[in-house]
Scaffold this motif. Structure first.
Motif, PDB file in Angstrom:
ATOM      1  N   LEU A 146      -5.545 -19.809 -26.209  1.00  0.00           N
ATOM      2  CA  LEU A 146      -4.870 -18.578 -25.841  1.00  0.00           C
ATOM      3  C   LEU A 146      -4.819 -17.635 -27.033  1.00  0.00           C
ATOM      4  N   VAL A 147      -5.106 -16.365 -26.786  1.00  0.00           N
ATOM      5  CA  VAL A 147      -4.950 -15.335 -27.808  1.00  0.00           C
ATOM      6  C   VAL A 147      -3.681 -14.539 -27.538  1.00  0.00           C
ATOM      7  N   ALA A 148      -3.562 -14.029 -26.323  1.00  0.00           N
ATOM      8  CA  ALA A 148      -2.395 -13.237 -25.959  1.00  0.00           C
ATOM      9  C   ALA A 148      -2.298 -13.168 -24.443  1.00  0.00           C
ATOM     10  N   ALA A 149      -1.076 -12.968 -23.948  1.00  0.00           N
ATOM     11  CA  ALA A 149      -0.865 -12.861 -22.511  1.00  0.00           C
ATOM     12  C   ALA A 149       0.237 -11.852 -22.233  1.00  0.00           C
ATOM     13  N   ILE A 150       0.218 -11.312 -21.010  1.00  0.00           N
ATOM     14  CA  ILE A 150       1.193 -10.297 -20.637  1.00  0.00           C
ATOM     15  C   ILE A 150       1.490 -10.401 -19.146  1.00  0.00           C
ATOM     16  N   THR A 151       2.760 -10.160 -18.781  1.00  0.00           N
ATOM     17  CA  THR A 151       3.138 -10.150 -17.374  1.00  0.00           C
ATOM     18  C   THR A 151       3.091  -8.722 -16.834  1.00  0.00           C
ATOM     19  N   SER A 152       3.230  -8.597 -15.530  1.00  0.00           N
ATOM     20  CA  SER A 152       3.248  -7.270 -14.918  1.00  0.00           C
ATOM     21  C   SER A 152       4.450  -6.461 -15.391  1.00  0.00           C
ATOM     22  N   GLY A 153       5.497  -7.159 -15.836  1.00  0.00           N
ATOM     23  CA  GLY A 153       6.683  -6.480 -16.345  1.00  0.00           C
ATOM     24  C   GLY A 153       6.625  -6.145 -17.815  1.00  0.00           C
ATOM     25  N   GLY A 154       5.578  -6.598 -18.490  1.00  0.00           N
ATOM     26  CA  GLY A 154       5.393  -6.244 -19.894  1.00  0.00           C
ATOM     27  C   GLY A 154       5.802  -7.298 -20.901  1.00  0.00           C
ATOM     28  N   SER A 155       6.258  -8.459 -20.466  1.00  0.00           N
ATOM     29  CA  SER A 155       6.551  -9.534 -21.412  1.00  0.00           C
ATOM     30  C   SER A 155       5.241 -10.041 -21.999  1.00  0.00           C
ATOM     31  N   THR A 156       5.284 -10.374 -23.299  1.00  0.00           N
ATOM     32  CA  THR A 156       4.054 -10.774 -23.977  1.00  0.00           C
ATOM     33  C   THR A 156       4.224 -12.080 -24.741  1.00  0.00           C
ATOM     34  N   ALA A 157       3.090 -12.687 -25.045  1.00  0.00           N
ATOM     35  CA  ALA A 157       3.044 -13.879 -25.882  1.00  0.00           C
ATOM     36  C   ALA A 157       1.765 -13.823 -26.695  1.00  0.00           C
ATOM     37  N   TYR A 158       1.839 -14.320 -27.940  1.00  0.00           N
ATOM     38  CA  TYR A 158       0.683 -14.287 -28.834  1.00  0.00           C
ATOM     39  C   TYR A 158       0.502 -15.616 -29.533  1.00  0.00           C
ATOM     40  N   ALA A 159      -0.744 -15.936 -29.834  1.00  0.00           N
ATOM     41  CA  ALA A 159      -1.016 -17.061 -30.721  1.00  0.00           C
ATOM     42  C   ALA A 159      -0.540 -16.682 -32.122  1.00  0.00           C
ATOM     43  N   ASP A 160      -0.063 -17.676 -32.860  1.00  0.00           N
ATOM     44  CA  ASP A 160       0.423 -17.400 -34.215  1.00  0.00           C
ATOM     45  C   ASP A 160      -0.653 -16.772 -35.089  1.00  0.00           C
TER      46      ASP A 160
ATOM     47  N   THR B  32      -2.707  -6.657 -30.339  1.00  0.00           N
ATOM     48  CA  THR B  32      -1.709  -6.173 -29.402  1.00  0.00           C
ATOM     49  C   THR B  32      -2.301  -6.180 -28.000  1.00  0.00           C
ATOM     50  N   ILE B  33      -1.602  -6.826 -27.079  1.00  0.00           N
ATOM     51  CA  ILE B  33      -2.025  -6.829 -25.682  1.00  0.00           C
ATOM     52  C   ILE B  33      -1.200  -5.795 -24.932  1.00  0.00           C
ATOM     53  N   SER B  34      -1.856  -5.087 -24.030  1.00  0.00           N
ATOM     54  CA  SER B  34      -1.165  -4.095 -23.214  1.00  0.00           C
ATOM     55  C   SER B  34      -1.785  -4.073 -21.826  1.00  0.00           C
ATOM     56  N   ARG B  35      -1.081  -3.423 -20.926  1.00  0.00           N
ATOM     57  CA  ARG B  35      -1.510  -3.471 -19.526  1.00  0.00           C
ATOM     58  C   ARG B  35      -1.234  -2.133 -18.873  1.00  0.00           C
ATOM     59  N   ASP B  36      -2.192  -1.628 -18.138  1.00  0.00           N
ATOM     60  CA  ASP B  36      -2.029  -0.414 -17.345  1.00  0.00           C
ATOM     61  C   ASP B  36      -2.102  -0.834 -15.888  1.00  0.00           C
ATOM     62  N   ASN B  37      -0.955  -1.011 -15.266  1.00  0.00           N
ATOM     63  CA  ASN B  37      -0.932  -1.494 -13.892  1.00  0.00           C
ATOM     64  C   ASN B  37      -1.568  -0.496 -12.924  1.00  0.00           C
ATOM     65  N   ALA B  38      -1.467   0.783 -13.222  1.00  0.00           N
ATOM     66  CA  ALA B  38      -2.061   1.791 -12.340  1.00  0.00           C
ATOM     67  C   ALA B  38      -3.588   1.691 -12.339  1.00  0.00           C
ATOM     68  N   LYS B  39      -4.142   1.284 -13.475  1.00  0.00           N
ATOM     69  CA  LYS B  39      -5.600   1.156 -13.589  1.00  0.00           C
ATOM     70  C   LYS B  39      -6.064  -0.280 -13.418  1.00  0.00           C
ATOM     71  N   ASN B  40      -5.109  -1.188 -13.195  1.00  0.00           N
ATOM     72  CA  ASN B  40      -5.446  -2.605 -13.023  1.00  0.00           C
ATOM     73  C   ASN B  40      -6.260  -3.122 -14.207  1.00  0.00           C
ATOM     74  N   THR B  41      -5.858  -2.732 -15.399  1.00  0.00           N
ATOM     75  CA  THR B  41      -6.623  -3.059 -16.599  1.00  0.00           C
ATOM     76  C   THR B  41      -5.693  -3.597 -17.680  1.00  0.00           C
ATOM     77  N   VAL B  42      -6.162  -4.602 -18.378  1.00  0.00           N
ATOM     78  CA  VAL B  42      -5.439  -5.129 -19.532  1.00  0.00           C
ATOM     79  C   VAL B  42      -6.305  -4.931 -20.771  1.00  0.00           C
ATOM     80  N   TYR B  43      -5.658  -4.634 -21.879  1.00  0.00           N
ATOM     81  CA  TYR B  43      -6.365  -4.330 -23.122  1.00  0.00           C
ATOM     82  C   TYR B  43      -5.948  -5.306 -24.217  1.00  0.00           C
TER      83      TYR B  43
END
Length: 123
Positions: free
Chosen positions: A47-61, A68-79
């Motif tokens: 795992l490198v990073a993860a994100i929920t639809s609500g914006g909670s995140t987790a990262y590998a140390d 930085t992981i981010s998500r655009d729900n309107a575009k159905n895209t995660v960055y």
């Protein structure tokens, strides 16, 4: 059915930056959790990073403070914005998506995977 398509990989010098994108299509409303995993030659996928639809995140140390992981729900895209890249970040990066957060975090029975994009960091 859901399709995930990654883009943005490439070759970069150590200290440089890249931004990966993962566009999803299909039954996207079931995708609470999305994330990035990577696999280097001869190593297990991690795992490198993860994100929920609500914006909670987790990262590998190993990437905290650099990625930085981010998500655009309107575009159905995660960055995945990757800064201060190191040669040890070299790997194939895969986008993952599932209804359940724990599956993406633990890389267990993840429902959907992208085909992967190569990231190579030269020293």
């Amino acid at each position: 059915q859901v399709q995930l398509v990654e883009s943005g990989g490439g070759l970069v010098q150590a200290g440089g930056s890249l931004r990966l994108s993962c566009a999803s299509s299909g039954d996207i409303f079931s995708l609470n959790a999305m994330g990035w995993h990577r696999q280097a030659p001869g190593k297990q996928r991690e795992l490198v990073a993860a994100i929920t639809s609500g914006g909670s995140t987790a990262y590998a140390d190993s990437v905290k403070g650099r990625f930085t992981i981010s998500r655009d729900n309107a575009k159905n895209t995660v960055y995945l914005q990757m800064n201060s890249l190191k040669p040890e970040d070299t790997a194939v990066y895969h986008c993952a998506a599932d209804r359940l957060w724990i599956r993406v975090l633990r890389d267990t029975e993840v429902s959907y995977w992208g085909q992967g994009t190569q990231v190579t960091v030269s020293s």
